[in-house]
Design a protein around this motif. Sequence first.
Motif: not given
Ligand SMILES: [Zn+2]
Length: 418
Positions: A250-251, A263, A268
């Motif tokens: 996810g990042h 984040c 992302c």
């Molecule tokens: Zn992220």
Amino acid sequence: MTATPTPIDPKSMRLHNLALVLRTVADGDGVSRARIAAITGLNKTTVSSLVADLIDRGLVREAGITQRGGVGRPGVTVVLDGESFVALGLEINVDHMAFTAVDLLGRVRDEGFVRRDSRGRAAGDTLASLALLLRQALERLRNSGLRPVGAVLGLPGLVDPAQGLLLVAPNLGWHDVPVVAQLREALDEPDLDIRVENEANLGALAECWEGLGRSIDDFVYVSGYIGVGAGLIIGGKLHRGATGFGGEFGHMTLVADGPRCSCGSRGCVEALVGLEALLRRAGLEPDGPGRSTPTSATSPVTRLVEAAAAGEPRVVRALADVGAHLGAGFASAVNLVGCNAVVLGGYFASLHPWLREPIERELADRVLSSAWVPVEVGRSQLPGDAAVRGAALLSLRAMLDDPGRVTPVAPGARGDAG
Ligand SMILES: [Zn+2]
């Protein structure tokens, strides 16, 4: 210089063999003592003694008689005891809390789901609410004669399972929370084995044990809700990497100067394909976390599915865009780790019919090996919440691997105890 053989401590050896016999029973569908001896290589006297021990601990019981073979007398089969222990799978996510209690046969014996927006709330408050829900469930389970043996809590963030810590959960706004200690205190269950794990890892493990993982050993499992988590299964095992924090699909950066992510980074995967990003693209209002279950009629996912099925152009276009972003992310993951499948979980599973084609197109264009080995785009095979299921299964497996920590039931307390 020759190595000195490690002296074998008889007690450790017995515990090792106890786990071996239990694993053999768990893998079989009713096995006789003779069959256990043949599979494990242990002698029959030892197997009989270990089976008696496992019966005393409430982990296995005797079942029917096996078919009479050509020679010898028929044996009584041994199976896992489904009426003894339950393990709890727990989950706290951005807009809900859930739990399930699963017995040794994998049956759900109790479950609960509560809508609750935990964003920006103190972790202690949410853990106390979960504990309240669980205390009632534990009482019901004990009243049914079941012994709760352990619990695994799934959280949408980076966790340190060894220390029982949540390091950070960006979408909850939580960081550095000793979740295991706090939950144990709120529950007032000093003997319950409580562990913590990343929710997407738990979904991946459930998929590995009970879903597509039964036929595929290497895949990326992606779980989409507000956040986007992932678990990497390699060689049939969860891959954590040296830091323990691997699999944060996810990042991964998709667009260097893309939209801001929870984040703190930009562009992302989550910022581009998370549920809220998709709803914005589709021109649908999020109904706000906490107002509906993921599959209720008013949930944003249900509305997306209905609009897509009706061919609403803006929604169809949004799904194609999200599929293309996901596909580009998957292509990087596949180029790097060489898995031959990706599995859509969470809200992506419901949208698989619309996401599959754009994902496949990106994989074909971007994965170097795709002309020789196509990458399968699978949909999670698990009904319901994969994370809580994975959490309960992980807790059960921890017990099956270490039956020595289960204390024997007092003699005479069980009708079937020898
Ligand atoms: Zn992220």
